[in-house]
Design a protein around this motif. Structure first.
Motif, short mmCIF file in Angstrom:
data_model
loop_
_atom_site.label_atom_id
_atom_site.label_comp_id
_atom_site.label_asym_id
_atom_site.label_seq_id
_atom_site.Cartn_x
_atom_site.Cartn_y
_atom_site.Cartn_z
N VAL A 74 0.83 -1.21 0.00
CA VAL A 74 0.00 0.00 0.00
C VAL A 74 0.87 1.25 0.00
O VAL A 74 0.61 2.22 -0.73
CB VAL A 74 -0.95 0.00 1.22
N SER A 75 1.93 1.26 0.83
CA SER A 75 2.79 2.45 0.92
C SER A 75 3.51 2.74 -0.39
O SER A 75 3.75 3.90 -0.73
CB SER A 75 3.82 2.25 2.04
N SER A 76 3.85 1.70 -1.13
CA SER A 76 4.58 1.90 -2.38
C SER A 76 3.68 2.29 -3.54
O SER A 76 4.18 2.71 -4.60
CB SER A 76 5.33 0.61 -2.76
N ALA A 77 2.36 2.17 -3.35
CA ALA A 77 1.43 2.43 -4.46
C ALA A 77 0.71 3.77 -4.33
O ALA A 77 -0.10 4.11 -5.20
CB ALA A 77 0.40 1.31 -4.55
N GLN A 78 0.98 4.54 -3.27
CA GLN A 78 0.25 5.78 -3.06
C GLN A 78 0.81 6.91 -3.93
O GLN A 78 2.01 7.06 -4.08
CB GLN A 78 0.30 6.20 -1.59
N HIS A 79 -0.10 7.71 -4.51
CA HIS A 79 0.30 8.84 -5.35
C HIS A 79 -0.23 10.17 -4.82
O HIS A 79 0.03 11.21 -5.40
CB HIS A 79 -0.17 8.63 -6.79
N ARG A 80 -0.98 10.14 -3.73
CA ARG A 80 -1.46 11.36 -3.10
C ARG A 80 -0.78 11.53 -1.74
O ARG A 80 -0.61 10.57 -1.00
CB ARG A 80 -2.99 11.31 -2.92
N ALA A 81 -0.39 12.76 -1.45
CA ALA A 81 0.36 13.02 -0.23
C ALA A 81 -0.41 12.60 1.02
O ALA A 81 0.15 12.01 1.95
CB ALA A 81 0.75 14.49 -0.15
N LYS A 82 -1.72 12.91 1.05
CA LYS A 82 -2.54 12.59 2.22
C LYS A 82 -2.59 11.08 2.44
O LYS A 82 -2.40 10.60 3.57
CB LYS A 82 -3.94 13.14 2.04
N HIS A 83 -2.85 10.33 1.38
CA HIS A 83 -2.93 8.88 1.49
C HIS A 83 -1.55 8.30 1.82
O HIS A 83 -1.45 7.32 2.58
CB HIS A 83 -3.45 8.27 0.20
N SER A 84 -0.52 8.88 1.24
CA SER A 84 0.84 8.42 1.51
C SER A 84 1.21 8.61 2.98
O SER A 84 1.80 7.72 3.60
CB SER A 84 1.84 9.17 0.62
N PHE A 85 0.85 9.75 3.54
CA PHE A 85 1.13 10.01 4.95
C PHE A 85 0.44 8.97 5.83
O PHE A 85 1.05 8.41 6.75
CB PHE A 85 0.67 11.41 5.34
N PHE A 86 -0.82 8.71 5.57
CA PHE A 86 -1.58 7.77 6.39
C PHE A 86 -0.99 6.36 6.30
O PHE A 86 -0.79 5.69 7.33
CB PHE A 86 -3.04 7.74 5.96
N SER A 87 -0.71 5.89 5.08
CA SER A 87 -0.19 4.53 4.92
C SER A 87 1.19 4.39 5.57
O SER A 87 1.49 3.37 6.20
CB SER A 87 -0.11 4.16 3.44
#
Length: 294
Positions: A74-87
Motif C-alpha cells: 500500500v505504501s509503495s502504491a500511493q500517489h497522493r500526499a494525504k494517502h501516503s502520509f496515512f499509509s
C-alpha cells in the motif's frame, strides 16, 4: 544467559548459520501451533531473550512478514500526499512497535519511566517519518511538477532511500534509552557482569542498519525488476502488472527478512577494550556478550 541467546551463540556464529535459523524461525505457521517437534524454533520465535517473557503474537518475528507485506504494498502504491502520509504512519507504527517489543529491557526502566519515554519518542519518530515520506509527493502535487524526470525521481527513486533512512531512524529513536542507560553484558559463562552504554549503542546501531537494508532493498529492488518486466514486455495485459508487482514485492521482502536479521549476531560480542573502565575493573574476562535485539 538466556537459553535462546546460548543457542544463537552456539549456532549463529556465521551469516549462513544465522540465515538458516531465521529462515525457519520466521515461518508464519509457527504462529498457529503451540507445540512442535522443533521446540527451539517456537522458543526463538515467541520468547524474549532478554526478559524471558512471552512476546505478543503480532510482534513475534513470524508475524513480521504477514503484517508488513500489505503495508509495504500500500505504501509503495500511493500517489497522493494525504494517502501516503496515512499509509506510512501505519507502516512505521507497526515496525516501531515491533522494535520496542523486541529491543533490550533497560535495567533502570521503572526508576526513570523508560517505557513511557520510549512510547513518546516512538510517536514522534513515527509522525516525523510519515511526514518525510509524504513530503516529496506533496511538493510535486502542489506545484504540478509533471515532467517525466521529476515523476521518476519522486515516485520510483526516492521511496527506497527514504524508507531505509526513516526505518533506521525509528529504531534509533525508540531504542535510544539503551544509549542512555546501557544494556546488560555477560561473560562467556552467561553471568551478567555489568551494564554498558557502549554495548547498547552497538546493539542499536546494528539493528538500525539491518532495518535500513531490509526496507531500502524492499522498496528499491521491485522497482528495478518491474522496470525490466515492462521493458521486456513479459506481461502483455497492463492489468496483469499489479499482481506481478505484488508477487515481486512479496518475494523480495520474504527473501530480505532473514538476510537483514542475519547481518549481525543476535548474541553480539564486544571487545574488552570497547567497554567502560568500571566494568573491566570487576572482571578479568576477555569475551563479553549482549543481546542485540531485532
Amino acid at each position: 544467559m538466556d537459553a535462546n541467546l546460548r543457542l544463537w551463540r552456539a549456532e549463529g556464529q556465521s551469516f549462513l548459520q544465522r540465515f538458516l535459523l531465521w529462515a525457519d524461525a520466521l515461518d508464519p505457521l509457527l504462529l498457529l501451533t503451540s507445540s512442535t517437534r522443533q521446540a527451539f524454533l517456537l522458543s526463538l520465535s515467541s520468547v524474549h531473550p532478554d526478559t524471558e517473557k512471552i512476546i505478543p503474537v503480532m510482534f513475534r518475528p513470524p508475524a513480521f512478514l504477514p503484517i508488513t507485506l500489505p503495508l509495504v504494498i500500500v505504501s509503495s502504491a500511493q500517489h497522493r500526499a494525504k494517502h501516503s502520509f496515512f499509509s506510512q504512519f501505519v507502516f512505521h507504527t507497526y515496525t516501531t512497535a515491533f522494535t520496542l517489543v523486541n529491543g533490550n529491557g533497560t535495567p533502570k526502566a521503572q526508576e526513570y519511566s523508560v517505557h513511557q519515554k520510549q512510547i513518546l519518542l516512538g510517536l514522534g519518530a513515527i509522525s516525523y517519518s510519515a511526514c518525510v515520506g509524504a513530503l516529496p509527493l506533496m511538493f510535486v502535487n502542489r506545484y504540478a511538477l509533471k515532467s517525466s524526470l521529476m515523476q521518476l525521481v519522486v515516485r520510483k527513486l526516492l521511496p527506497a532511500p527514504l524508507f531505509g533512512v526513516t526505518s533506521a531512524f525509528t529504531v534509533a529513536m525508540v531504542r535510544s534509552p539503551e544509549f542512555d542507560n546501557g544494556i546488560e553484558v555477560m561473560d562467556r559463562h552467561g553471568k551478567v557482569i555489568g551494564v554498558s552504554k557502549k554495548a547498547g549503542e552497538k546493539a542499536v546501531m546494528e539493528t538500525a542498519l539491518s532495518r535500513a537494508v531490509l526496507f531500502g532493498t524492499t522498496f528499491f529492488l521491485p522497482e528495478v525488476l518491474m522496470y525490466c518486466v515492462q521493458r521486456a514486455r513479459l506481461v502483455k495485459n497492463p492489468r496483469g502488472l499489479s499482481p506481478v508487482r505484488m508477487f515481486v514485492i512479496m518475494s523480495v521482502l520474504a527473501g530480505m527478512l532473514p538476510v537483514s536479521f542475519s547481518m549481525f549476531p543476535q548474541c553480539g560480542e564486544i571487545k574488552r577494550a570497547d567497554l567502560e573502565p568500571e566494568i573491566l575493573a570487576s572482571t578479568e574476562e576477555t569475551e563479553f556478550f549482549y543481546n542485540r535485539g531485532i
